[in-house]
Scaffold this motif. Structure first.
Motif, PDB file in Angstrom:
ATOM      1  N   THR A 295       2.617  -6.641  -3.988  1.00 47.55           N
ATOM      2  CA  THR A 295       3.983  -7.742  -2.496  1.00 47.55           C
ATOM      3  C   THR A 295       3.440  -8.794  -2.632  1.00 47.55           C
ATOM      4  O   THR A 295       1.532  -7.792  -1.572  1.00 47.55           O
ATOM      5  N   MET A 296       3.310  -9.518  -1.459  1.00 51.17           N
ATOM      6  CA  MET A 296       2.495  -9.819  -0.767  1.00 51.17           C
ATOM      7  C   MET A 296       1.473  -8.903   0.679  1.00 51.17           C
ATOM      8  O   MET A 296       0.126  -9.191   0.761  1.00 51.17           O
ATOM      9  N   GLN A 297       2.906  -8.347   1.043  1.00 49.36           N
ATOM     10  CA  GLN A 297       2.244  -6.894   1.911  1.00 49.36           C
ATOM     11  C   GLN A 297       0.774  -5.991   1.319  1.00 49.36           C
ATOM     12  O   GLN A 297       0.093  -6.058   2.413  1.00 49.36           O
ATOM     13  N   GLN A 298       0.987  -5.846   0.839  1.00 46.18           N
ATOM     14  CA  GLN A 298       0.288  -5.104  -0.469  1.00 46.18           C
ATOM     15  C   GLN A 298      -0.954  -5.374  -0.363  1.00 46.18           C
ATOM     16  O   GLN A 298      -2.024  -4.536  -0.276  1.00 46.18           O
ATOM     17  N   LYS A 299      -0.596  -6.853  -0.839  1.00 49.85           N
ATOM     18  CA  LYS A 299      -2.367  -7.171  -1.801  1.00 49.85           C
ATOM     19  C   LYS A 299      -3.103  -7.555  -0.231  1.00 49.85           C
ATOM     20  O   LYS A 299      -4.369  -7.733  -0.343  1.00 49.85           O
ATOM     21  N   MET A 300      -2.404  -7.882   1.053  1.00 50.23           N
ATOM     22  CA  MET A 300      -3.156  -8.657   2.285  1.00 50.23           C
ATOM     23  C   MET A 300      -3.805  -6.894   2.932  1.00 50.23           C
ATOM     24  O   MET A 300      -4.713  -7.372   3.009  1.00 50.23           O
TER      25      MET A 300
ATOM     26  N   HIS B 239      -7.454  -6.835   2.996  1.00 48.57           N
ATOM     27  CA  HIS B 239      -8.287  -6.288   4.625  1.00 48.57           C
ATOM     28  C   HIS B 239      -8.883  -5.189   4.617  1.00 48.57           C
ATOM     29  O   HIS B 239     -10.065  -4.858   5.459  1.00 48.57           O
ATOM     30  N   ILE B 240      -7.939  -3.977   3.779  1.00 52.32           N
ATOM     31  CA  ILE B 240      -8.788  -2.661   3.540  1.00 52.32           C
ATOM     32  C   ILE B 240     -10.338  -2.428   2.959  1.00 52.32           C
ATOM     33  O   ILE B 240     -11.420  -2.398   2.984  1.00 52.32           O
ATOM     34  N   GLN B 241     -10.137  -3.774   1.715  1.00 49.85           N
ATOM     35  CA  GLN B 241     -11.307  -3.318   0.894  1.00 49.85           C
ATOM     36  C   GLN B 241     -12.846  -4.467   2.067  1.00 49.85           C
ATOM     37  O   GLN B 241     -13.707  -4.004   1.554  1.00 49.85           O
ATOM     38  N   GLU B 242     -12.137  -5.330   2.724  1.00 54.10           N
ATOM     39  CA  GLU B 242     -13.601  -6.528   3.568  1.00 54.10           C
ATOM     40  C   GLU B 242     -14.216  -5.226   4.386  1.00 54.10           C
ATOM     41  O   GLU B 242     -14.804  -5.692   5.035  1.00 54.10           O
ATOM     42  N   ASN B 243     -12.607  -4.962   4.949  1.00 51.87           N
ATOM     43  CA  ASN B 243     -13.385  -4.213   6.326  1.00 51.87           C
ATOM     44  C   ASN B 243     -13.542  -2.506   6.879  1.00 51.87           C
ATOM     45  O   ASN B 243     -14.352  -2.185   7.109  1.00 51.87           O
TER      46      ASN B 243
ATOM     47  N   ILE C 127       4.170  18.590   0.225  1.00 50.74           N
ATOM     48  CA  ILE C 127       4.908  18.202  -1.086  1.00 50.74           C
ATOM     49  C   ILE C 127       4.251  16.634  -1.747  1.00 50.74           C
ATOM     50  O   ILE C 127       3.826  16.431  -3.051  1.00 50.74           O
ATOM     51  N   GLN C 128       4.074  15.944  -0.446  1.00 43.05           N
ATOM     52  CA  GLN C 128       3.825  14.395  -1.156  1.00 43.05           C
ATOM     53  C   GLN C 128       2.990  14.144  -0.312  1.00 43.05           C
ATOM     54  O   GLN C 128       3.181  14.429   0.892  1.00 43.05           O
ATOM     55  N   ARG C 129       2.935  12.366  -0.577  1.00 40.76           N
ATOM     56  CA  ARG C 129       1.557  12.028   0.130  1.00 40.76           C
ATOM     57  C   ARG C 129       2.728   9.923   0.225  1.00 40.76           C
ATOM     58  O   ARG C 129       2.649  10.134  -0.926  1.00 40.76           O
ATOM     59  N   PHE C 130       2.990   9.778   1.158  1.00 42.28           N
ATOM     60  CA  PHE C 130       3.617   8.305   1.142  1.00 42.28           C
ATOM     61  C   PHE C 130       2.631   7.581   2.168  1.00 42.28           C
ATOM     62  O   PHE C 130       1.933   7.453   2.994  1.00 42.28           O
ATOM     63  N   GLU C 131       2.138   5.940   1.379  1.00 44.97           N
ATOM     64  CA  GLU C 131       1.796   5.210   1.716  1.00 44.97           C
ATOM     65  C   GLU C 131       1.928   4.332   2.955  1.00 44.97           C
ATOM     66  O   GLU C 131       3.212   5.393   2.876  1.00 44.97           O
ATOM     67  N   PRO C 132       1.426   3.840   3.916  1.00 47.21           N
ATOM     68  CA  PRO C 132       2.507   3.491   4.953  1.00 47.21           C
ATOM     69  C   PRO C 132       3.332   2.197   4.634  1.00 47.21           C
ATOM     70  O   PRO C 132       4.255   1.674   5.039  1.00 47.21           O
ATOM     71  N   ASP C 133       3.229   1.561   3.227  1.00 53.01           N
ATOM     72  CA  ASP C 133       4.063   0.347   2.876  1.00 53.01           C
ATOM     73  C   ASP C 133       5.506   1.284   2.083  1.00 53.01           C
ATOM     74  O   ASP C 133       6.079   0.139   0.987  1.00 53.01           O
ATOM     75  N   THR C 134       5.130   2.233   1.777  1.00 57.60           N
ATOM     76  CA  THR C 134       6.320   3.303   1.301  1.00 57.60           C
ATOM     77  C   THR C 134       7.547   3.235   1.700  1.00 57.60           C
ATOM     78  O   THR C 134       7.394   2.826   3.204  1.00 57.60           O
ATOM     79  N   SER C 135       8.361   2.714   1.075  1.00 61.39           N
ATOM     80  CA  SER C 135      10.079   2.395   1.575  1.00 61.39           C
ATOM     81  C   SER C 135      10.399   3.854   2.504  1.00 61.39           C
ATOM     82  O   SER C 135      10.605   4.576   2.024  1.00 61.39           O
TER      83      SER C 135
END
Length: 181
Positions: free
Chosen positions: A122-127, A131-135, A161-169
């Motif tokens: 998604t656009m949010q994931q790419k952004m 951002h993380i890669q740059e900063n 049990i599990q790790r969820f990234e910030p954009d996980t539904s």
């Protein structure tokens, strides 16, 4: 070492053992009060209300390592989250989740489950990735926490049990919680 061996600090300075949450499922989250993901405070509150009687605890740990998005102390963070988002689950003292000063609980959590691949669909994931890669490129290496609102699901026996990234539904997170309970 077990998750129950760790100590955490409330914003008022009181030290609490993770033993307090024995026999509870936990969603442990690093949060920030000024992040684009702050809407998740309300989503997590809804999960808390729905599942707390089934044994779910949500533990929120403010962190300022990601773009200065939680500059205030833990007490101010807790007050802000209660007022702005209606949060009733515990919010603890501000911590660090990466680097030399990583809180021991988060060091433990990070090493119990692998990072999922960083989605860039998604656009949010790419952004976010760009951002993380740059900063903060080091946050993309190994088991580091990549951003605010990374979540760890722990079962009632203390197993991560599990790790969820910030954009996980939140729907996916809720399904995992339901399966756990």
């Amino acid at each position: 070492m077990s998750i129950y061996n760790y100590l955490i600090k409330k914003p008022n300075g009181e030290i609490l053992s993770m033993e307090t949450y024995r026999d509870k499922a936990m969603l442990i989250v690093n949060t920030a009060s000024e992040c684009q993901f702050t809407y998740q405070y309300e989503d997590m509150q809804k999960l808390y209300e729905k599942y707390k009687t089934s044994g779910l605890e949500i533990l929120s740990f403010p962190c300022n390592q990601f773009g200065n998005q939680n500059p205030e102390d833990g007490q101010t963070s807790a007050s802000k989250c209660k007022l702005q988002f209606g949060v009733q689950y515990p919010i603890f003292e501000k911590i660090e989740v990466n680097g030399n000063a990583t809180h021991p609980l988060f060091n433990y959590l990070k090493h119990k489950v692998d990072c999922p691949p960083f989605a860039q669909q998604t656009m949010q994931q790419k952004m976010l990735f760009n951002h993380i890669q740059e900063n903060f490129p080091d946050y993309l290496i190994g088991r580091n926490i990549r951003w605010n609102f990374t979540k760890f699901l722990v079962d009632k026996k203390g197993k991560v049990i599990q790790r969820f990234e910030p954009d996980t539904s939140m729907l996916d997170i809720e399904l995992a919680i339901e399966q756990l309970l």
